[in-house]
Scaffold this motif. Structure first.
Motif, PDB file in Angstrom:
ATOM      1  N   LEU A 125      57.980  81.281  15.673  1.00 49.11           N
ATOM      2  CA  LEU A 125      58.328  82.170  14.559  1.00 49.11           C
ATOM      3  C   LEU A 125      59.569  81.625  13.863  1.00 49.11           C
ATOM      4  CD1 LEU A 125      57.974  85.592  16.445  1.00 49.11           C
ATOM      5  CD2 LEU A 125      56.242  84.421  15.043  1.00 49.11           C
ATOM      6  N   GLY A 126      59.463  81.405  12.545  1.00 49.72           N
ATOM      7  CA  GLY A 126      60.596  80.898  11.780  1.00 49.72           C
ATOM      8  C   GLY A 126      60.375  79.455  11.358  1.00 49.72           C
ATOM      9  N   ALA A 127      60.946  79.086  10.215  1.00 55.16           N
ATOM     10  CA  ALA A 127      60.808  77.711   9.725  1.00 55.16           C
ATOM     11  C   ALA A 127      62.141  77.242   9.131  1.00 55.16           C
ATOM     12  CB  ALA A 127      59.688  77.634   8.693  1.00 55.16           C
ATOM     13  N   GLY A 128      63.242  77.670   9.757  1.00 53.44           N
ATOM     14  CA  GLY A 128      64.567  77.258   9.285  1.00 53.44           C
ATOM     15  C   GLY A 128      65.107  76.105  10.122  1.00 53.44           C
ATOM     16  N   GLY A 129      66.436  75.968  10.119  1.00 55.02           N
ATOM     17  CA  GLY A 129      67.084  74.853  10.819  1.00 55.02           C
ATOM     18  C   GLY A 129      66.790  74.850  12.316  1.00 55.02           C
ATOM     19  N   ALA A 130      66.755  76.025  12.933  1.00 52.73           N
ATOM     20  CA  ALA A 130      66.522  76.088  14.383  1.00 52.73           C
ATOM     21  C   ALA A 130      65.134  75.544  14.721  1.00 52.73           C
ATOM     22  CB  ALA A 130      66.669  77.526  14.872  1.00 52.73           C
ATOM     23  N   THR A 131      64.151  75.913  13.924  1.00 52.71           N
ATOM     24  CA  THR A 131      62.781  75.429  14.165  1.00 52.71           C
ATOM     25  C   THR A 131      62.708  73.913  13.989  1.00 52.71           C
ATOM     26  OG1 THR A 131      61.868  77.518  13.435  1.00 52.71           O
ATOM     27  CG2 THR A 131      60.379  75.641  13.402  1.00 52.71           C
ATOM     28  N   ALA A 149      54.754  80.006  12.098  1.00 49.52           N
ATOM     29  CA  ALA A 149      54.602  81.143  11.187  1.00 49.52           C
ATOM     30  C   ALA A 149      55.961  81.574  10.642  1.00 49.52           C
ATOM     31  CB  ALA A 149      53.939  82.309  11.928  1.00 49.52           C
ATOM     32  N   ASN A 150      56.006  81.775   9.355  1.00 52.75           N
ATOM     33  CA  ASN A 150      57.281  82.123   8.728  1.00 52.75           C
ATOM     34  C   ASN A 150      57.091  83.191   7.662  1.00 52.75           C
ATOM     35  OD1 ASN A 150      60.116  81.648   8.521  1.00 52.75           O
ATOM     36  ND2 ASN A 150      59.744  80.672   6.541  1.00 52.75           N
ATOM     37  N   ARG A 151      58.158  84.010   7.471  1.00 51.84           N
ATOM     38  CA  ARG A 151      58.135  85.052   6.433  1.00 51.84           C
ATOM     39  C   ARG A 151      57.820  84.415   5.079  1.00 51.84           C
ATOM     40  NH1 ARG A 151      63.698  88.207   5.877  1.00 51.84           N
ATOM     41  NH2 ARG A 151      64.367  86.094   5.399  1.00 51.84           N
ATOM     42  N   THR A 152      58.505  83.326   4.767  1.00 54.60           N
ATOM     43  CA  THR A 152      58.201  82.584   3.535  1.00 54.60           C
ATOM     44  C   THR A 152      57.190  81.496   3.901  1.00 54.60           C
ATOM     45  OG1 THR A 152      60.499  82.950   2.883  1.00 54.60           O
ATOM     46  CG2 THR A 152      59.252  81.346   1.583  1.00 54.60           C
ATOM     47  N   LYS A 153      55.946  81.766   3.549  1.00 55.43           N
ATOM     48  CA  LYS A 153      54.849  80.905   4.020  1.00 55.43           C
ATOM     49  C   LYS A 153      55.020  79.441   3.584  1.00 55.43           C
ATOM     50  CE  LYS A 153      49.860  80.475   3.409  1.00 55.43           C
ATOM     51  NZ  LYS A 153      48.694  81.048   2.732  1.00 55.43           N
ATOM     52  N   SER A 154      55.512  79.225   2.364  1.00 58.78           N
ATOM     53  CA  SER A 154      55.594  77.851   1.846  1.00 58.78           C
ATOM     54  C   SER A 154      56.502  76.982   2.728  1.00 58.78           C
ATOM     55  CB  SER A 154      56.113  77.866   0.406  1.00 58.78           C
ATOM     56  OG  SER A 154      57.377  78.479   0.371  1.00 58.78           O
ATOM     57  N   LYS A 155      57.562  77.585   3.318  1.00 57.50           N
ATOM     58  CA  LYS A 155      58.463  76.798   4.175  1.00 57.50           C
ATOM     59  C   LYS A 155      57.741  76.365   5.449  1.00 57.50           C
ATOM     60  CE  LYS A 155      62.797  78.266   4.676  1.00 57.50           C
ATOM     61  NZ  LYS A 155      63.874  79.307   4.747  1.00 57.50           N
ATOM     62  N   ALA A 156      56.882  77.261   5.980  1.00 59.19           N
ATOM     63  CA  ALA A 156      56.114  76.910   7.188  1.00 59.19           C
ATOM     64  C   ALA A 156      55.132  75.784   6.874  1.00 59.19           C
ATOM     65  CB  ALA A 156      55.375  78.134   7.710  1.00 59.19           C
ATOM     66  N   ALA A 188      62.328  81.620  16.746  1.00 62.05           N
ATOM     67  CA  ALA A 188      63.377  80.768  16.174  1.00 62.05           C
ATOM     68  C   ALA A 188      63.828  81.318  14.833  1.00 62.05           C
ATOM     69  CB  ALA A 188      62.842  79.345  16.019  1.00 62.05           C
ATOM     70  N   THR A 189      63.550  82.615  14.583  1.00 58.92           N
ATOM     71  CA  THR A 189      64.071  83.232  13.357  1.00 58.92           C
ATOM     72  C   THR A 189      65.497  83.718  13.625  1.00 58.92           C
ATOM     73  OG1 THR A 189      63.484  85.536  13.836  1.00 58.92           O
ATOM     74  CG2 THR A 189      61.766  84.154  12.828  1.00 58.92           C
ATOM     75  N   SER A 190      66.199  84.038  12.565  1.00 58.56           N
ATOM     76  CA  SER A 190      67.519  84.642  12.732  1.00 58.56           C
ATOM     77  C   SER A 190      67.418  86.157  12.566  1.00 58.56           C
ATOM     78  CB  SER A 190      68.498  84.039  11.716  1.00 58.56           C
ATOM     79  OG  SER A 190      67.966  84.154  10.415  1.00 58.56           O
ATOM     80  N   ALA A 191      66.181  86.706  12.648  1.00 57.52           N
ATOM     81  CA  ALA A 191      65.982  88.149  12.444  1.00 57.52           C
ATOM     82  C   ALA A 191      66.767  88.991  13.444  1.00 57.52           C
ATOM     83  CB  ALA A 191      64.493  88.477  12.522  1.00 57.52           C
ATOM     84  N   SER A 192      66.935  88.478  14.683  1.00 55.76           N
ATOM     85  CA  SER A 192      67.667  89.240  15.701  1.00 55.76           C
ATOM     86  C   SER A 192      69.111  89.515  15.283  1.00 55.76           C
ATOM     87  CB  SER A 192      67.671  88.488  17.039  1.00 55.76           C
ATOM     88  OG  SER A 192      66.348  88.330  17.502  1.00 55.76           O
ATOM     89  N   GLY A 195      69.188  92.568  13.795  1.00 60.06           N
ATOM     90  CA  GLY A 195      68.664  93.625  14.669  1.00 60.06           C
ATOM     91  C   GLY A 195      67.222  93.991  14.370  1.00 60.06           C
ATOM     92  N   VAL A 196      66.449  93.040  13.813  1.00 64.13           N
ATOM     93  CA  VAL A 196      65.049  93.373  13.514  1.00 64.13           C
ATOM     94  C   VAL A 196      64.093  92.387  14.180  1.00 64.13           C
ATOM     95  CG1 VAL A 196      65.488  94.498  11.302  1.00 64.13           C
ATOM     96  CG2 VAL A 196      65.037  92.061  11.343  1.00 64.13           C
ATOM     97  N   MET A 197      62.856  92.866  14.342  1.00 69.04           N
ATOM     98  CA  MET A 197      61.772  92.044  14.865  1.00 69.04           C
ATOM     99  C   MET A 197      60.796  91.814  13.709  1.00 69.04           C
ATOM    100  SD  MET A 197      59.908  90.584  17.112  1.00 69.04           S
ATOM    101  CE  MET A 197      58.228  89.989  16.932  1.00 69.04           C
TER     102      MET A 197
END
Ligand code: ATR
Length: 270
Positions: A125-131, A149-156, A188-192, A195-197
């Motif tokens: 989960l996530g497509a940022g620097g951590a991923t 899988a990422n919230r912003t599909k194009s980044k994934a 690997a998202t920063s959503a935590s 405080g969200v899932m």
């Protein structure tokens, strides 16, 4: 005494000095290791001063990993694919940039937690620097496929595309995740931090091994995984210790033992 440091902003929370001092004692290496708050607009100046003062190597944390990549004179393959550097070795004034984040994750999963990655389906989960930092070491273990899988599909899609030469990796939007189990889920998202899932189908966690790259407290992802049938739910403390061990080895050519330290840090966290 050889001098090492970690640069970050903020940095007060960092466990790295404690971890590296433990490794130094265990291996008998004479090193110092301090944490340094670098100003957001002068990371480069702090690095130059550190090198001039005889520093032998340093770690880099948020938000300087991409700047450290740009400042490095040479890069390892893991740093190149991550597009970020968390470990620098200084030799004759030259900076050798490496990235041990994904190596640390894989060491924690495979060695400490006894998980076999080969032929498994992994949902990241996530497509940022951590991923970006964990994809190559994960693909090197030859999973069946990585579903990115990422919230912003194009980044994934872009990230999956750029890593497809290393193995099977497919990009999706979060809303495209199917309600059926996978073997391993890595958050690997920063959503935590907020405080969200991320909103994904609960069936995907059923029987899955769930790992959050964050550590320090039970995250919303970990709560979600526990209440949706995950077989095991783990935070990123082991990854932190293992990436540090890999940095230590990069600098000192000796791999420290991590088991005792990890169990004592886990006891403190529990
Ligand atoms: P990091 O270096 O920690 O990876 P980043 O590069 O800013 O930080 O990436 C953050 C990741 O977390 C992104 O994949 C982001 O999704 P977007 O690309 O759509 O921004 C994801 N993320 C952050 N908050 C989220 C949330 N509330 N729900 C889902 N994904 C989230």
């Amino acid at each position: 005494m050889d001098k090492y440091t970690i640069f970050g902003n903020p940095i007060h929370h960092s466990l790295s000095p404690k971890i590296h001092k433990h490794f130094a004692k265990q291996t008998g290496h004479l090193i110092s290791y301090e944490k340094v708050l670098a100003p957001l607009d002068d990371f480069e100046g702090y690095v130059k001063d550190f090198v001039i003062s005889g520093g032998r190597g340093f770690n880099v944390t948020v938000p300087f990993k991409v700047e450290a990549y740009d400042l490095s004179n040479e890069l390892t393959s893991h740093a190149k694919t991550a597009g970020a550097v968390n470990t620098v070795k200084v030799e004759d004034g030259r900076l050798f940039g490496h990235n041990t984040d994904g190596i640390g994750l894989v060491a924690d999963l495979c060695e400490n937690l006894g998980l076999a990655i080969k032929d498994k389906d992994i949902l990241v989960l996530g497509a940022g620097g951590a991923t970006k930092g964990i994809l190559l070491p994960l693909l090197e273990q030859k999973p069946a496929r990585i579903l990115l899988a990422n919230r912003t599909k194009s980044k994934a899609l872009d990230l999956a595309n750029s890593f497809s030469k290393f193995g099977k990796v497919c990009g999706f939007g979060l809303e495209q995740i199917k309600d059926k189990p996978v073997d391993i889920i890595i958050n690997a998202t920063s959503a935590s931090l907020d405080g969200v899932m991320p909103d994904i189908p609960s069936g995907v966690a059923n029987g899955a091994f769930c790992y959050d790259l964050m550590y320090g407290k039970k995250t919303p992802f970990m709560e979600w995984a526990s209440s949706n049938g995950a077989i095991r739910v783990v935070d990123g403390l082991g990854m932190l210790v293992e990436q540090a061990a890999s940095s230590f080895e990069f600098w000192r050519c000796e791999k420290p033992d991590t088991i005792d330290l990890l169990s004592s840090l886990k006891e403190i966290a529990d």
